[in-house]
Motif scaffolding. Structure first.
Motif, PDB file in Angstrom:
ATOM      1  N   ALA A 270      -9.669  14.058  29.713  1.00 19.74           N
ATOM      2  CA  ALA A 270      -8.558  13.011  29.890  1.00 19.74           C
ATOM      3  C   ALA A 270      -7.866  13.107  28.402  1.00 19.74           C
ATOM      4  CB  ALA A 270      -8.427  11.876  30.705  1.00 19.74           C
ATOM      5  N   GLY A 271      -8.894  12.738  27.606  1.00 17.35           N
ATOM      6  CA  GLY A 271      -8.555  12.594  25.965  1.00 17.35           C
ATOM      7  C   GLY A 271      -8.280  13.834  25.248  1.00 17.35           C
ATOM      8  N   ILE A 272      -9.121  14.757  25.745  1.00 19.04           N
ATOM      9  CA  ILE A 272      -8.790  15.976  24.942  1.00 19.04           C
ATOM     10  C   ILE A 272      -7.562  16.779  25.632  1.00 19.04           C
ATOM     11  CG2 ILE A 272      -9.510  18.541  24.920  1.00 19.04           C
ATOM     12  CD1 ILE A 272     -12.570  17.168  25.118  1.00 19.04           C
ATOM     13  N   VAL A 273      -7.062  16.403  26.893  1.00 20.84           N
ATOM     14  CA  VAL A 273      -5.848  17.031  27.537  1.00 20.84           C
ATOM     15  C   VAL A 273      -4.878  16.245  26.472  1.00 20.84           C
ATOM     16  CG1 VAL A 273      -4.219  16.903  29.377  1.00 20.84           C
ATOM     17  CG2 VAL A 273      -6.522  17.610  29.650  1.00 20.84           C
TER      18      VAL A 273
ATOM     19  N   VAL B  16      -3.224   9.204  33.903  1.00 24.04           N
ATOM     20  CA  VAL B  16      -3.340   9.604  35.178  1.00 24.04           C
ATOM     21  C   VAL B  16      -4.619  10.239  35.486  1.00 24.04           C
ATOM     22  CG1 VAL B  16      -2.547  11.172  37.063  1.00 24.04           C
ATOM     23  CG2 VAL B  16      -0.884   9.656  35.993  1.00 24.04           C
ATOM     24  N   ILE B  17      -5.156  11.024  34.524  1.00 20.76           N
ATOM     25  CA  ILE B  17      -6.426  11.710  34.806  1.00 20.76           C
ATOM     26  C   ILE B  17      -7.351  10.842  34.459  1.00 20.76           C
ATOM     27  CG2 ILE B  17      -7.882  13.486  33.619  1.00 20.76           C
ATOM     28  CD1 ILE B  17      -5.485  15.126  32.929  1.00 20.76           C
ATOM     29  N   ALA B  18      -7.246   9.753  33.508  1.00 19.85           N
ATOM     30  CA  ALA B  18      -8.135   8.696  33.125  1.00 19.85           C
ATOM     31  C   ALA B  18      -8.457   7.899  34.442  1.00 19.85           C
ATOM     32  CB  ALA B  18      -7.945   8.188  32.021  1.00 19.85           C
ATOM     33  N   LEU B  19      -7.540   7.377  35.010  1.00 19.80           N
ATOM     34  CA  LEU B  19      -7.534   6.637  36.233  1.00 19.80           C
ATOM     35  C   LEU B  19      -8.113   7.317  37.328  1.00 19.80           C
ATOM     36  CD1 LEU B  19      -3.815   4.802  36.141  1.00 19.80           C
ATOM     37  CD2 LEU B  19      -6.231   3.546  35.906  1.00 19.80           C
ATOM     38  N   VAL B  20      -7.973   8.603  37.724  1.00 18.72           N
ATOM     39  CA  VAL B  20      -8.671   9.226  38.574  1.00 18.72           C
ATOM     40  C   VAL B  20     -10.054   9.128  38.375  1.00 18.72           C
ATOM     41  CG1 VAL B  20      -8.688  11.494  39.399  1.00 18.72           C
ATOM     42  CG2 VAL B  20      -6.546  10.576  39.431  1.00 18.72           C
ATOM     43  N   ALA B  21     -10.457   9.472  37.000  1.00 17.84           N
ATOM     44  CA  ALA B  21     -12.000   9.712  36.781  1.00 17.84           C
ATOM     45  C   ALA B  21     -12.464   8.284  36.891  1.00 17.84           C
ATOM     46  CB  ALA B  21     -11.886  10.028  35.022  1.00 17.84           C
ATOM     47  N   ILE B  22     -11.967   6.930  36.385  1.00 19.46           N
ATOM     48  CA  ILE B  22     -12.602   5.941  36.338  1.00 19.46           C
ATOM     49  C   ILE B  22     -12.745   5.492  37.985  1.00 19.46           C
ATOM     50  CG2 ILE B  22     -12.210   3.544  36.008  1.00 19.46           C
ATOM     51  CD1 ILE B  22     -11.015   4.540  33.291  1.00 19.46           C
TER      52      ILE B  22
ATOM     53  N   PRO C 290       5.098  12.595  28.150  1.00 21.20           N
ATOM     54  CA  PRO C 290       4.415  13.352  29.052  1.00 21.20           C
ATOM     55  C   PRO C 290       2.858  13.178  28.922  1.00 21.20           C
ATOM     56  CG  PRO C 290       6.340  14.429  28.684  1.00 21.20           C
ATOM     57  CD  PRO C 290       6.370  13.363  27.586  1.00 21.20           C
ATOM     58  N   ALA C 291       2.235  13.534  27.348  1.00 24.95           N
ATOM     59  CA  ALA C 291       1.144  13.244  27.023  1.00 24.95           C
ATOM     60  C   ALA C 291       0.256  12.110  27.603  1.00 24.95           C
ATOM     61  CB  ALA C 291       1.297  13.747  25.747  1.00 24.95           C
ATOM     62  N   ALA C 292       1.014  10.898  27.229  1.00 22.19           N
ATOM     63  CA  ALA C 292       0.508   9.697  27.464  1.00 22.19           C
ATOM     64  C   ALA C 292       0.201   9.550  29.097  1.00 22.19           C
ATOM     65  CB  ALA C 292       1.252   8.572  26.916  1.00 22.19           C
ATOM     66  N   TRP C 293       1.394   9.934  29.718  1.00 18.82           N
ATOM     67  CA  TRP C 293       1.275   9.561  31.383  1.00 18.82           C
ATOM     68  C   TRP C 293       0.233  10.730  31.689  1.00 18.82           C
ATOM     69  CZ3 TRP C 293       2.958   5.859  34.001  1.00 18.82           C
ATOM     70  CH2 TRP C 293       3.914   5.039  33.442  1.00 18.82           C
TER      71      TRP C 293
ATOM     72  N   VAL D  76     -17.355  10.964  34.152  1.00 21.35           N
ATOM     73  CA  VAL D  76     -17.575  10.579  32.750  1.00 21.35           C
ATOM     74  C   VAL D  76     -16.900  11.614  31.833  1.00 21.35           C
ATOM     75  CG1 VAL D  76     -18.823  10.037  30.694  1.00 21.35           C
ATOM     76  CG2 VAL D  76     -19.129   8.883  32.704  1.00 21.35           C
ATOM     77  N   VAL D  77     -17.358  13.134  32.331  1.00 22.30           N
ATOM     78  CA  VAL D  77     -16.982  14.097  31.466  1.00 22.30           C
ATOM     79  C   VAL D  77     -15.519  14.295  31.687  1.00 22.30           C
ATOM     80  CG1 VAL D  77     -17.077  16.661  31.792  1.00 22.30           C
ATOM     81  CG2 VAL D  77     -19.072  15.320  31.807  1.00 22.30           C
ATOM     82  N   LEU D  78     -15.067  14.022  33.174  1.00 23.92           N
ATOM     83  CA  LEU D  78     -13.614  14.089  33.333  1.00 23.92           C
ATOM     84  C   LEU D  78     -12.853  13.278  32.425  1.00 23.92           C
ATOM     85  CD1 LEU D  78     -11.150  15.442  34.924  1.00 23.92           C
ATOM     86  CD2 LEU D  78     -11.764  13.541  36.710  1.00 23.92           C
ATOM     87  N   LEU D  79     -13.288  12.063  32.248  1.00 28.66           N
ATOM     88  CA  LEU D  79     -12.770  10.936  31.246  1.00 28.66           C
ATOM     89  C   LEU D  79     -12.451  11.525  30.002  1.00 28.66           C
ATOM     90  CD1 LEU D  79     -11.621   8.004  31.177  1.00 28.66           C
ATOM     91  CD2 LEU D  79     -13.878   7.195  30.755  1.00 28.66           C
TER      92      LEU D  79
END
Length: 76
Positions: free
Chosen positions: A52-55, A21-27, A14-17, A46-49
Motif C-alpha cells: 500500500a505504501g509503495i502504491v 483503502v489498501i491499508a485498511l483492507v490489509a489491517i 487519488p494516491a492518498a485515497w 503485512v506484505v499487503l500493507l
C-alpha cells in the motif's frame, strides 16, 4: 484553518485515497487472520500493507498526489 481555496488539503488525492483503502483492507484482514490463528495470512497482510505504501509513492510520482500534474484542486 486555512482560507486558501487553491490548497486541496492533506490527503485529498487519488494516491492518498488508494493508499488508505489498501491499508485498511490489509489491517482488517490481518486482524481477522490473527484472531483465526492463521499466521501465514497475517504476514501476507503485512506484505499487503507495505505494498500500500509503495502504491502511494508510485501514484504520487506519477502525478496523482496532492498538487500533482494529473489532479485538480477542488473548491471547498
Amino acid at each position: 484553518m486555512s482560507n486558501d481555496i487553491g490548497d486541496p488539503g492533506h490527503g485529498h488525492s487519488p494516491a492518498a485515497w488508494t493508499t488508505v483503502v489498501i491499508a485498511l483492507v490489509a489491517i482488517s484482514f490481518g486482524t481477522l487472520f490473527f484472531f483465526l490463528e492463521m499466521p501465514l495470512l497475517v504476514w501476507l497482510s503485512v506484505v499487503l500493507l507495505v505494498i500500500a505504501g509503495i502504491v502511494g509513492l508510485v501514484m504520487t510520482k506519477a502525478g496523482y498526489g496532492v498538487g500533482g500534474s494529473k489532479t485538480t484542486a477542488k473548491q471547498h
